[in-house]
Scaffold this motif. Structure first.
Motif, PDB file in Angstrom:
ATOM      1  N   ASP A   1       1.023  -1.128  -0.183  1.00 12.14           N
ATOM      2  CA  ASP A   1       0.192   0.189   0.406  1.00 12.14           C
ATOM      3  C   ASP A   1       1.251   1.097   0.556  1.00 12.14           C
ATOM      4  OD1 ASP A   1      -2.503  -1.481  -0.479  1.00 12.14           O
ATOM      5  OD2 ASP A   1      -2.315  -1.361   2.191  1.00 12.14           O
ATOM      6  N   ASN A   2       1.746   1.064  -0.370  1.00 16.97           N
ATOM      7  CA  ASN A   2       3.246   2.351  -0.214  1.00 16.97           C
ATOM      8  C   ASN A   2       4.359   1.734  -0.500  1.00 16.97           C
ATOM      9  OD1 ASN A   2       4.454   1.200   2.515  1.00 16.97           O
ATOM     10  ND2 ASN A   2       2.539   1.921   3.196  1.00 16.97           N
ATOM     11  N   GLU A   3       5.192   2.830  -0.362  1.00 18.05           N
ATOM     12  CA  GLU A   3       6.593   2.307  -1.477  1.00 18.05           C
ATOM     13  C   GLU A   3       7.410   1.556   0.178  1.00 18.05           C
ATOM     14  OE1 GLU A   3       8.757   5.902  -2.936  1.00 18.05           O
ATOM     15  OE2 GLU A   3       6.741   6.218  -4.237  1.00 18.05           O
TER      16      GLU A   3
ATOM     17  N   ASN B   1      -4.931  -2.072  -6.066  1.00 20.87           N
ATOM     18  CA  ASN B   1      -3.566  -0.812  -5.904  1.00 20.87           C
ATOM     19  C   ASN B   1      -2.434  -1.197  -6.680  1.00 20.87           C
ATOM     20  OD1 ASN B   1      -5.682   0.769  -5.016  1.00 20.87           O
ATOM     21  ND2 ASN B   1      -5.956  -0.469  -2.970  1.00 20.87           N
ATOM     22  N   SER B   2      -1.624  -2.026  -5.833  1.00 23.46           N
ATOM     23  CA  SER B   2      -0.048  -2.097  -6.105  1.00 23.46           C
ATOM     24  C   SER B   2       0.068  -1.825  -7.897  1.00 23.46           C
ATOM     25  CB  SER B   2       0.287  -3.821  -5.433  1.00 23.46           C
ATOM     26  OG  SER B   2       0.411  -3.251  -4.449  1.00 23.46           O
TER      27      SER B   2
ATOM     28  N   ASP C   1       3.945   4.814 -11.513  1.00 19.62           N
ATOM     29  CA  ASP C   1       5.139   5.392 -11.029  1.00 19.62           C
ATOM     30  C   ASP C   1       6.207   5.253 -12.529  1.00 19.62           C
ATOM     31  OD1 ASP C   1       4.558   6.292  -8.631  1.00 19.62           O
ATOM     32  OD2 ASP C   1       5.652   4.915  -7.949  1.00 19.62           O
TER      33      ASP C   1
ATOM     34  N   ARG D   1      -5.886   9.278  -8.113  1.00 17.88           N
ATOM     35  CA  ARG D   1      -4.486   9.427  -8.129  1.00 17.88           C
ATOM     36  C   ARG D   1      -3.896  10.830  -8.825  1.00 17.88           C
ATOM     37  NH1 ARG D   1      -1.868   4.491  -6.125  1.00 17.88           N
ATOM     38  NH2 ARG D   1      -3.459   2.592  -6.630  1.00 17.88           N
TER      39      ARG D   1
ATOM     40  N   GLN E   1      -0.234   1.769  -8.423  1.00 20.31           N
ATOM     41  CA  GLN E   1       0.642   2.543  -8.265  1.00 20.31           C
ATOM     42  C   GLN E   1       2.240   2.263  -9.139  1.00 20.31           C
ATOM     43  OE1 GLN E   1       2.478   1.728  -4.117  1.00 20.31           O
ATOM     44  NE2 GLN E   1       3.900   2.438  -4.681  1.00 20.31           N
TER      45      GLN E   1
END
Length: 488
Positions: free
Chosen positions: A363-365, A395-396, A403, A488, A399
């Protein structure tokens, strides 16, 4: 419509009909099912179509559905014939052949490019042959066609020429597309779930000796390197789509297969892309070093002429799709590519958001991406319909998309794109490339080498012409992302 003259069906079946295969089928039950399916289709669509009523059509349609199910089952199962030379299923053998031809074609075309600075045509005197090739298999194939019955198998040429290898690659793709059409039209929903999960997650050993010991399927997944590795379907499709010399029919076949998978369960493709991306992260050791070099995503790097090289790692399926959006000239291919990408990115097509596998996603980097372990991915899947869920996996992927992939989606609006004239062979990644060299640097070095040695006036790279149709589809895809992913 009525025929102007009587149709001679006997003459057509006797003189024109050919049962063509890329590999010899040894399962007699499978051959019988395929011939039965053809007979039913020919009767329904050609022989009786002008005079048939709806009830007769329904009866033949039901018979064809059961026959197609038998064909798919026969393709996926090991041969029942005890005298068969291989114990692998026909599907495993086709995937293995497709992987070998992809590797060989890349090596062949790269060698020609390095020697002559261009790729010759494939007709007449330009039909080059690899070392040790022969025409005996091709000659025998043609002689068999003249004296055989319509139901005898006719193999594509089996010699080592570049043209024959491309015919075998095209034949494998045609076979896979036909198989997916049968699955889509004839299998029950539960059988479809099992089929798609199996064929996407299945890894086939390129080494036939080790494959026979493991029934043709291995659990360890290594990207295409050409040295006793394993391949899977999505990696093979990505390798073909990233090949600038693949023709329109091959790309269309790949996109038809991807479209079928995406419509049924897009998370299978997202899971594959997450696995490939996660393999390019972390520390480098002896086991994943070559795979990391195959999957590392490079951002656009324009030169002083405002030109950017679009080079796609062979195992990056999603970047291969974006490469088609940026370089393809065929409107039909661009349309289908745009639709496949839209389905993969669509947040509203998540099947079951309540069944979420919270292990191995981010869920985050700072968190770790979904791992390559197939079992962990299926934890939390809906056992009733076989769908893997859910929101964390999506979600992954989103992202990573924003990016790393969006810069390539908008690159045609910012730079003049150039692409390699031929695909980079897999042996380059563990041969000529230095340890601290990436794929983009290697392409630039080879391009300059061809120019300096006057082997080619244009080098290894070619300009991508600007296309309004191509850019309009990219704008439409960007608009969809804005509407669907407003957070986003």
């Amino acid at each position: 419509p009525d025929l102007n003259e009587k149709a001679n069906h006997r003459w057509f079946i006797r003189n024109k009909l050919r049962f063509r295969t890329v590999l010899l089928m040894e399962d007699e039950d499978l051959i019988d099912s395929i011939q039965k399916a053809f007979r039913v289709t020919y009767i329904r669509d050609t022989l009786l179509r002008p005079t048939m009523d709806e009830s007769s059509l329904s009866t033949l349609g039901s018979l064809l559905t059961f026959t197609h199910a038998d064909v798919v089952k026969g393709i996926m199962c090991t041969p029942r014939n005890k005298n068969s030379a291989s114990k692998d299923s026909y599907l495993v053998r086709v995937l293995r052949l497709l992987g070998k031809e992809i590797i060989a074609i890349r090596e062949f075309e790269w060698k020609i490019m390095q020697q002559k600075g261009r790729l010759p045509g494939l007709s007449g005197k330009n039909n080059l042959k690899a070392t040790g090739s022969s025409n005996s298999s091709q000659t025998n194939s043609h002689s068999n066609e003249q004296c055989s019955t319509p139901w005898k198998q006719h193999l594509v040429p089996q010699d080592d020429s570049l043209q024959s290898r491309k015919l075998r690659r095209r034949g494998c793709l045609s076979f896979l597309r036909e198989m997916f059409n049968m699955v889509r039209m004839s299998l029950q929903q539960s059988d479809k779930d099992d089929f798609y999960a199996m064929i996407v997650l299945m890894d086939v050993s390129m080494d036939e000796t080790s494959a026979e010991r493991n029934n043709g399927v291995t659990s360890k997944k290594i990207s295409l390197t050409g040295h006793g590795d394993t391949v899977n379907l999505l990696s093979l499709l990505g390798s073909i789509l990233s090949d600038t010399n693949a023709n329109v029919s091959e790309r269309a076949a790949c996109l038809d297969i991807l479209s079928a998978i995406a419509i049924h369960e897009p998370s299978l493709i997202r899971k594959h892309c997450l696995d490939e991306f996660s393999s390019s992260k972390g520390t480098v050791d002896d086991n994943n070093y070559f795979k990391k070099r195959l999957t590392k995503i490079i951002r656009p790097e324009p030169d002083d002429k405002h030109q950017a090289i679009f080079v796609c790692p062979p195992s990056d399926l999603f970047l291969s799709l974006l490469g088609l959006m940026a370089t393809e000239n065929d409107a039909g291919i661009i349309l289908e590519t745009c639709e496949v990408i839209r389905i993969i990115l669509d947040t509203e097509m998540t099947t079951d958001t309540t069944q979420m596998d919270l292990g191995g996603v981010i869920d985050n980097e700072e968190d770790e991406l979904i791992g390559s372990d197939n079992t962990s991915y299926l934890v939390g899947a809906n056992a009733q319909n076989g769908h893997a869920g859910g929101g964390c996996e999506l979600n992954s992927f989103l992202q990573i998309f924003y990016d790393h992939y969006v810069p390539w989606l908008v690159a045609p609006f910012q730079y003049t794109l150039v692409v390699p004239k031929t695909a980079v062979p897999f042996s380059i990644y563990h041969g000529e490339m230095n340890e601290d060299e990436n794929l983009l640097q290697f392409i630039k070095m080879k391009h300059q080498y061809l120019l300096d040695h006057e082997k080619s006036r244009t080098g290894l790279l070619k300009l991508v012409s600007t296309s309004a149709i191509r850019l309009s589809f990219s704008v439409e895809l960007l608009s969809f992302c804005i509407r669907a992913h407003c957070f986003r």
